[in-house]
Design a protein around this motif. Structure first.
Motif, mmCIF file in Angstrom:
data_model
loop_
_atom_site.group_PDB
_atom_site.id
_atom_site.type_symbol
_atom_site.label_atom_id
_atom_site.label_comp_id
_atom_site.label_asym_id
_atom_site.label_seq_id
_atom_site.Cartn_x
_atom_site.Cartn_y
_atom_site.Cartn_z
ATOM 1 N N UNK A 37 0.690 -1.197 0.043
ATOM 2 C CA UNK A 37 0.038 -0.221 0.078
ATOM 3 C C UNK A 37 0.977 1.262 -0.144
ATOM 4 N N UNK A 38 0.143 2.275 0.139
ATOM 5 C CA UNK A 38 0.704 3.593 0.037
ATOM 6 C C UNK A 38 1.186 4.063 1.392
ATOM 7 N N UNK A 39 2.294 4.649 1.497
ATOM 8 C CA UNK A 39 2.946 4.992 2.853
ATOM 9 C C UNK A 39 2.273 6.202 3.247
ATOM 10 N N UNK A 40 1.527 6.200 4.572
ATOM 11 C CA UNK A 40 0.641 7.363 5.174
ATOM 12 C C UNK A 40 1.651 7.579 6.319
ATOM 13 N N UNK A 41 1.469 8.866 6.485
ATOM 14 C CA UNK A 41 2.349 9.684 7.711
ATOM 15 C C UNK A 41 1.406 10.635 8.147
ATOM 16 N N UNK A 42 1.629 10.477 9.593
ATOM 17 C CA UNK A 42 0.991 11.454 10.593
ATOM 18 C C UNK A 42 1.951 12.211 11.359
ATOM 19 N N UNK A 43 1.932 13.731 11.329
ATOM 20 C CA UNK A 43 2.590 14.306 12.290
ATOM 21 C C UNK A 43 1.746 14.946 13.573
ATOM 22 N N UNK A 44 1.841 14.448 14.508
ATOM 23 C CA UNK A 44 1.286 14.694 15.851
ATOM 24 C C UNK A 44 2.043 15.898 16.520
ATOM 25 N N UNK B 1 -4.968 17.437 26.709
ATOM 26 C CA UNK B 1 -4.487 16.079 26.826
ATOM 27 C C UNK B 1 -4.426 15.137 25.503
ATOM 28 N N UNK B 2 -5.531 15.473 24.537
ATOM 29 C CA UNK B 2 -5.992 14.797 23.453
ATOM 30 C C UNK B 2 -4.933 14.259 22.603
ATOM 31 N N UNK B 3 -4.110 15.191 22.376
ATOM 32 C CA UNK B 3 -2.991 15.069 21.339
ATOM 33 C C UNK B 3 -1.899 13.936 21.614
ATOM 34 N N UNK B 4 -1.524 13.992 22.987
ATOM 35 C CA UNK B 4 -0.884 13.072 23.653
ATOM 36 C C UNK B 4 -1.238 11.552 23.643
ATOM 37 N N UNK B 5 -2.611 11.615 24.136
ATOM 38 C CA UNK B 5 -3.292 10.332 24.095
ATOM 39 C C UNK B 5 -3.526 9.772 22.750
ATOM 40 N N UNK B 6 -3.736 10.507 21.673
ATOM 41 C CA UNK B 6 -3.833 10.145 20.471
ATOM 42 C C UNK B 6 -2.534 9.312 19.763
ATOM 43 N N UNK B 7 -1.472 10.254 19.931
ATOM 44 C CA UNK B 7 -0.113 9.848 19.797
ATOM 45 C C UNK B 7 0.257 8.520 20.259
ATOM 46 N N UNK B 8 0.102 8.215 21.425
ATOM 47 C CA UNK B 8 0.195 7.183 22.375
ATOM 48 C C UNK B 8 -0.427 6.083 21.606
ATOM 49 N N UNK C 78 -1.735 5.778 18.597
ATOM 50 C CA UNK C 78 -1.335 5.331 17.274
ATOM 51 C C UNK C 78 -0.194 4.460 17.407
ATOM 52 N N UNK C 79 0.966 4.710 18.120
ATOM 53 C CA UNK C 79 2.264 4.354 18.412
ATOM 54 C C UNK C 79 2.118 2.887 19.136
ATOM 55 N N UNK C 80 1.304 2.701 20.065
ATOM 56 C CA UNK C 80 1.010 1.584 20.773
ATOM 57 C C UNK C 80 2.050 1.660 22.012
ATOM 58 N N UNK C 81 2.376 3.035 22.357
ATOM 59 C CA UNK C 81 3.313 3.083 23.518
ATOM 60 C C UNK C 81 3.177 4.537 23.906
ATOM 61 N N UNK C 82 3.923 4.735 25.058
ATOM 62 C CA UNK C 82 3.740 6.155 25.616
ATOM 63 C C UNK C 82 4.466 7.204 24.595
ATOM 64 N N UNK C 83 3.686 8.253 24.216
ATOM 65 C CA UNK C 83 4.471 9.312 23.711
ATOM 66 C C UNK C 83 4.192 10.482 24.405
ATOM 67 N N UNK C 84 5.207 11.395 24.863
ATOM 68 C CA UNK C 84 5.081 12.455 25.575
ATOM 69 C C UNK C 84 5.227 13.521 24.691
ATOM 70 N N UNK C 85 4.422 14.600 24.684
ATOM 71 C CA UNK C 85 4.227 15.718 23.836
ATOM 72 C C UNK C 85 4.211 16.900 24.876
ATOM 73 N N UNK C 86 5.443 17.595 24.910
ATOM 74 C CA UNK C 86 5.548 18.696 25.560
ATOM 75 C C UNK C 86 5.421 19.875 24.626
ATOM 76 N N UNK C 87 5.218 21.108 24.966
ATOM 77 C CA UNK C 87 4.717 22.081 23.869
ATOM 78 C C UNK C 87 5.665 22.197 22.750
#
Length: 288
Positions: free
Chosen positions: A87-94, A209-216, A218-227
């Motif tokens: 398939x086509x490579x899909x990319x998201x930048x959270x 908090x939604x963006x950090x929850x969403x990124x985590x 998607x990734x299946x692991x904890x992702x910390x999104x500071x400013x």
């Protein structure tokens, strides 16, 4: 079968190499597109190596791991479908917005502007995004002042962002304050928008908090999104709907962020402690 004369054609293979294979004579414009794709891919690989060297020289040997992550992101091929690829490579930048001014009685949370340090950080992350070779086709952005200003600062440092289709939505501001709802909501919006246009890389600018929850999620692991931190996520799928289907997990390629070592660490730490991920403004829960 194609009619006409057979020749050779360069196609991408694993490891970033190209191979000549037999093909029927194609129209000149098709050959031109193939040649342009090859030139663009090779140029990007060269620029990624230069970018990694510059990053390590600027930030010091302690950032070698970050430099490796940027190389890994930059070496990933452009999003295209070839024979034999699933398939086509899909990319998201959270990405979370840059540091913003504190809310006051006279300024609504929605109207908080970013600080000068936040503006500088946004430009730095935009340059990292360029160095990594991630160029958004579509931008999904909260309509808050601080997300809009973060995008404007990034566009000043990364002009290609001006060419992307930008969508500003109020529901991306409000959904971020709701537990566990951001991934499904954002996924649906991306599917709807990409049905109207072709996009393989989507920049999503919003709030915790939604963006950090969403990124985590998607990734299946904890992702910390500071400013002003961005998570680069990637998945191969025939469509965006397939890419978002459960239980599919996206690959976390790298996390981009401003160089905190160049700041006053003590003052920055105090500022972060004073700003919890979710702020309470006028007794209402607001997106951070």
């Amino acid at each position: 079968m194609f009619a006409g004369t057979w020749g050779t054609m360069s196609v991408p293979v694993l490891g970033g190499r190209w191979r000549d294979v037999p093909h029927a004579a194609a129209p000149s414009h098709a050959r031109a597109v193939t040649l342009q794709t090859r030139i663009s891919s090779e140029a990007r690989l060269r620029s990624s190596a230069i970018a990694s060297t510059s990053y390590t020289a600027t930030c010091g040997p302690g950032h070698a791991q970050r430099g490796d992550a940027l190389i890994a992101a930059a070496k990933v091929h452009s999003s295209q479908v070839f024979s034999g690829v699933s398939g086509t490579r899909r990319r998201i930048i959270m990405m979370r917005h840059a540091e913003s001014e504190d809310a006051t009685e006279n300024v609504r949370d929605h109207d908080r502007a970013i600080t000068e340090m936040g503006r500088s950080a946004a430009q730095q992350v935009a340059k990292q995004m360029y160095d990594a070779g991630w160029e958004p086709d579509l931008i999904m952005c909260s309509d808050s002042v601080r997300t809009r200003e973060t995008l404007e600062a990034m566009q000043a440092a990364y002009p290609a962002l001006l060419e992307a289709s930008a969508v500003f939505r109020g529901d991306l501001y409000t959904i971020a304050a709701t537990d566990g709802q951001t991934r499904s909501h954002l996924s649906r919006l991306i599917v709807e928008e990409t049905a109207r246009m072709s996009a393989c890389t989507v920049l999503c600018l919003g709030h915790n908090r939604g963006w950090e929850e969403c990124a985590s999620s998607f990734a299946g692991q904890k992702v910390k999104l500071r400013p002003c931190t961005a998570a680069l996520l990637q998945e191969d799928a025939p469509s965006w709907s397939d890419a978002f289907s459960a239980p599919r997990s996206w690959k976390l390629i790298a996390t981009l962020g401003p160089d905190l070592e160049a700041q006053d660490e003590e003052a920055l730490s105090d500022r972060l402690r004073a700003k919890p991920d979710t702020a309470v403004v006028n007794n209402n829960v607001a997106a951070a």
